[in-house]
Design a protein around this motif. Structure first.
Motif, mmCIF file in Angstrom:
data_model
loop_
_atom_site.group_PDB
_atom_site.id
_atom_site.type_symbol
_atom_site.label_atom_id
_atom_site.label_comp_id
_atom_site.label_asym_id
_atom_site.label_seq_id
_atom_site.Cartn_x
_atom_site.Cartn_y
_atom_site.Cartn_z
ATOM 1 N N ILE A 1 -11.744 2.023 -15.399
ATOM 2 C CA ILE A 1 -11.164 0.873 -16.106
ATOM 3 C C ILE A 1 -10.801 1.313 -17.512
ATOM 4 N N ALA A 2 -9.524 1.164 -17.850
ATOM 5 C CA ALA A 2 -9.067 1.615 -19.172
ATOM 6 C C ALA A 2 -9.506 0.628 -20.247
ATOM 7 N N VAL A 3 -10.011 1.175 -21.361
ATOM 8 C CA VAL A 3 -10.302 0.346 -22.538
ATOM 9 C C VAL A 3 -9.219 0.554 -23.605
ATOM 10 N N LYS B 1 -5.282 1.132 -22.959
ATOM 11 C CA LYS B 1 -4.479 1.086 -21.741
ATOM 12 C C LYS B 1 -3.306 2.064 -21.735
ATOM 13 N N TYR B 2 -3.033 2.585 -20.556
ATOM 14 C CA TYR B 2 -1.802 3.342 -20.267
ATOM 15 C C TYR B 2 -0.762 2.332 -19.797
ATOM 16 N N TRP B 3 0.377 2.287 -20.447
ATOM 17 C CA TRP B 3 1.447 1.397 -19.963
ATOM 18 C C TRP B 3 2.776 1.980 -20.436
ATOM 19 N N LEU C 1 7.491 13.288 -13.524
ATOM 20 C CA LEU C 1 6.248 14.036 -13.765
ATOM 21 C C LEU C 1 5.069 13.115 -14.088
ATOM 22 N N VAL C 2 5.328 11.803 -14.188
ATOM 23 C CA VAL C 2 4.319 10.811 -14.573
ATOM 24 C C VAL C 2 3.653 11.217 -15.895
ATOM 25 N N LEU C 3 4.473 11.233 -16.940
ATOM 26 C CA LEU C 3 3.972 11.531 -18.293
ATOM 27 C C LEU C 3 4.007 10.248 -19.110
ATOM 28 N N ARG D 1 0.350 12.962 -10.546
ATOM 29 C CA ARG D 1 1.613 12.830 -9.820
ATOM 30 C C ARG D 1 1.506 11.750 -8.743
ATOM 31 N N GLY D 2 0.272 11.455 -8.296
ATOM 32 C CA GLY D 2 0.064 10.359 -7.342
ATOM 33 C C GLY D 2 0.113 9.017 -8.047
ATOM 34 N N SER D 3 -0.642 8.902 -9.136
ATOM 35 C CA SER D 3 -0.708 7.675 -9.925
ATOM 36 C C SER D 3 -1.267 8.076 -11.287
ATOM 37 N N GLY D 4 -0.588 7.673 -12.343
ATOM 38 C CA GLY D 4 -0.962 8.151 -13.669
ATOM 39 C C GLY D 4 -2.450 8.004 -13.946
ATOM 40 N N SER D 5 -2.962 6.775 -13.765
ATOM 41 C CA SER D 5 -4.356 6.512 -14.125
ATOM 42 C C SER D 5 -5.342 7.279 -13.246
ATOM 43 N N ALA D 6 -4.872 7.860 -12.137
ATOM 44 C CA ALA D 6 -5.769 8.588 -11.223
ATOM 45 C C ALA D 6 -6.381 9.820 -11.888
ATOM 46 N N CYS D 7 -5.673 10.425 -12.858
ATOM 47 C CA CYS D 7 -6.252 11.645 -13.458
ATOM 48 C C CYS D 7 -7.553 11.308 -14.190
ATOM 49 N N ARG D 8 -7.699 10.054 -14.661
ATOM 50 C CA ARG D 8 -8.933 9.687 -15.367
ATOM 51 C C ARG D 8 -10.105 9.517 -14.405
ATOM 52 N N SER D 9 -9.816 9.304 -13.088
ATOM 53 C CA SER D 9 -10.901 9.156 -12.104
ATOM 54 C C SER D 9 -11.442 10.499 -11.636
ATOM 55 N N GLY E 1 4.364 -4.900 -9.477
ATOM 56 C CA GLY E 1 3.575 -3.671 -9.396
ATOM 57 C C GLY E 1 3.566 -2.973 -10.754
ATOM 58 N N SER E 2 2.526 -2.131 -10.969
ATOM 59 C CA SER E 2 2.386 -1.467 -12.273
ATOM 60 C C SER E 2 3.586 -0.573 -12.577
ATOM 61 N N THR E 3 4.034 0.195 -11.582
ATOM 62 C CA THR E 3 5.097 1.167 -11.823
ATOM 63 C C THR E 3 6.366 0.460 -12.297
ATOM 64 N N ALA E 4 6.761 -0.595 -11.574
ATOM 65 C CA ALA E 4 7.977 -1.338 -11.955
ATOM 66 C C ALA E 4 7.751 -2.087 -13.259
ATOM 67 N N PHE F 1 -8.519 -6.740 -19.031
ATOM 68 C CA PHE F 1 -7.760 -7.119 -17.834
ATOM 69 C C PHE F 1 -6.672 -6.083 -17.602
ATOM 70 N N ASP F 2 -6.500 -5.653 -16.343
ATOM 71 C CA ASP F 2 -5.420 -4.735 -16.003
ATOM 72 C C ASP F 2 -4.212 -5.526 -15.481
ATOM 73 N N ALA F 3 -3.461 -4.906 -14.594
ATOM 74 C CA ALA F 3 -2.247 -5.566 -14.111
ATOM 75 C C ALA F 3 -2.586 -6.587 -13.020
HETATM 76 C C1 2P0 Z 1 -4.493 1.681 -17.089
HETATM 77 N N1 2P0 Z 1 -2.888 0.395 -15.683
HETATM 78 O O1 2P0 Z 1 -4.560 2.379 -18.113
HETATM 79 C C2 2P0 Z 1 -3.347 0.693 -17.002
HETATM 80 C C3 2P0 Z 1 -3.701 -0.627 -17.581
HETATM 81 C C4 2P0 Z 1 -2.756 -1.008 -15.450
HETATM 82 C C5 2P0 Z 1 -2.989 -1.651 -16.753
HETATM 83 O O2 2P0 Z 1 -2.660 2.533 -15.140
HETATM 84 O O3 2P0 Z 1 3.018 4.185 -12.034
HETATM 85 O O4 2P0 Z 1 -1.135 2.659 -11.026
HETATM 86 O O5 2P0 Z 1 1.101 5.004 -10.644
HETATM 87 O O6 2P0 Z 1 1.385 5.797 -12.992
HETATM 88 O O7 2P0 Z 1 -1.592 4.281 -12.903
HETATM 89 C C6 2P0 Z 1 -1.867 1.057 -13.551
HETATM 90 O O8 2P0 Z 1 -0.803 1.919 -13.390
HETATM 91 O O9 2P0 Z 1 0.751 3.444 -12.510
HETATM 92 C C7 2P0 Z 1 -2.487 1.367 -14.836
HETATM 93 P P1 2P0 Z 1 1.606 4.676 -12.044
HETATM 94 P P2 2P0 Z 1 -0.789 3.163 -12.386
HETATM 95 O O10 2P0 Z 1 -5.356 1.731 -16.195
#
Ligand code: 2P0
Length: 400
Positions: free
Chosen positions: A18-20, A22-24, A31-33, A154-162, A210-213, A304-306
């Motif tokens: 859970i981001a405190v 946020k990536y947006w 390259l999902v940068l 490359r799968g999902s940006g926030s995935a690298c933090r997991s 969706g988050s990406t759009a 709160f996220d998306a």
């Molecule tokens: C986050 N979120 O930092 C932010 C906060 C949602 C709100 O990362 O397009 O699924 O796959 O890179 O990682 C959700 O976006 O988007 C997200 P992609 P991702 O957690």
């Protein structure tokens, strides 16, 4: 030294984060940068996790992926990017080991099955746990020992933090090839044992945007998002890192709430606007502020996220009282025995004074359930072959 032959079937688990901060917004879609760095807390896998089995065999004729029992389209660009990246790393790894012959396994096709132990539709960050798990599991199966941020990202940006436990930052990086856009652990899961997390699940509906759009639209139209990335996030990253290192809950909680609010403000500043919060989310926000005002300090923080679900941070001495406050404000519908999942919480009686401060009109059923959890470790490999999700035939085992 020659590495051991990697096993052909591997099962691993990976956490939700859970981001405190946020990536947006991305500066490079392919390259999902990201346009700003972000920082997250890894949640414990006892409550929330993805589990993935990967198998390679000369008998497989194509790459195949199953998610929660249903076969996915292997042509999905993000799945393809992850597979390509991991095979590329495996090729590099093996050529540095002995120079010439590539291991046979690199020409083998892979089968992957992945499940979440929480409802994907609940709006929790399933793609982060899922893609981190995919990257980590593929790395084991192909014998890759490199840093995996790029594969997961490359799968999902926030995935690298997991990919890490505890407290994790994703440094946005500067290079156009993204090689420096990587996740790093800021502090391990053992660092702040008093910190507790409550996930308030308010809706199981699928989200509208969706988050990406959503983030694409924000990058294109929101001036506030640009301001946030350039003028707010850098200082906030430094400050929240300090709060974590010093276990300063007041500072950590306030920054967490402000960053969540600013993220949702950029969503509203997007044109046409995006709204992820609903009436229940807003009631929770006000409840937290009234609770903190009653105590004269920040004892509880929301983010709160998306989607409309709230994630609450607090310390172990406040969990019981705050859960009682949530129960009081959002009485469970039905028997109420399934209202609380995860770590135990003791029932407490609220003082009349606190009830008066909260001044809520109870809203029955608006919070469907609470998952009580804590900070947890990064991905793990499971030893027990019984836990493999793929059978000896390389196909998903029937769900038990
Ligand atoms: C986050 N979120 O930092 C932010 C906060 C949602 C709100 O990362 O397009 O699924 O796959 O890179 O990682 C959700 O976006 O988007 C997200 P992609 P991702 O957690």
């Amino acid at each position: 030294m020659a590495s051991e032959k990697p096993p052909v079937v591997v099962t691993c688990t990976a956490p939700v984060n859970i981001a405190v901060v946020k990536y947006w917004g991305k500066r490079d879609e392919e390259l999902v940068l990201p346009i700003n760095s972000s920082l997250s807390v890894t949640l414990h896998q006892d409550q929330l996790k993805a589990t993935t089995t990967a198998a390679i065999s000369k008998d497989f004729t194509e790459d195949r992926v199953w998610l929660n029992g249903t076969e996915e389209d292997i042509g999905l660009p993000r799945l393809q990017a992850c597979l390509r990246e991991i095979r590329c790393l495996a090729r590099k790894h093996s050529s540095t080991e002995d120079g010439n012959s590539l291991p046979l396994s690199l020409s083998y096709k892979v089968h992957v099955a992945s499940v979440n132990n929480f409802p994907t539709a609940a709006g929790l960050a399933s793609s982060a746990a899922g893609y981190a798990c995919l990257a980590y599991t593929l790395a084991q199966v192909y014998g890759v020992e490199s840093e995996l941020s790029e594969v997961a990202r490359r799968g999902s940006g926030s995935a690298c933090r997991s990919l890490y436990g505890g407290f994790v930052e994703w440094q946005m990086g500067e290079r156009p090839d993204g090689k420096d856009s990587v996740a790093r652990q800021v502090a391990p899961e053992s660092h702040w044992p008093e910190l507790r997390v409550l996930v308030l699940v308010v809706s199981a509906e699928k989200k509208q945007t969706g988050s990406t759009a959503g983030m694409q639209a924000s990058v294109e139209t929101s001036a506030l998002l640009r301001f946030r990335a350039e003028a707010v996030v850098p200082a906030r990253m430094a400050e929240i890192t300090r709060c974590i290192r010093e276990r300063d809950f007041q500072g950590f909680g306030q920054l967490t709430m402000k960053d969540s609010n600013q993220f949702h403000a950029t969503c509203l500043d997007t044109f046409p606007p995006i709204s992820y919060l609903n009436d229940t989310s807003r009631r929770i926000i006000h409840l937290v502020h009234r609770f903190n005002a009653h105590h004269g300090q920040t004892k509880v923080a929301y983010t709160f996220d998306a989607g409309p679900n709230a994630v609450i941070f607090t310390l172990d001495d406040t969990v019981d009282e705050f859960v009682a406050v949530v129960r009081h404000s959002f009485p469970p519908e039905g028997a109420g025995d399934k209202f609380l999942k995860g770590l135990p919480v003791k029932p407490v009686l609220l003082s009349n004074e606190l009830k008066a401060t909260l001044a809520v009109d109870p809203s029955p059923g608006s919070v469907r359930y609470i998952i009580s959890t804590q900070v947890g470790p990064g991905p793990q490999m499971l030893d027990d072959p019984h836990l493999h999700l793929l059978g000896a035939d390389g196909l998903p085992k029937p769900a038990a």
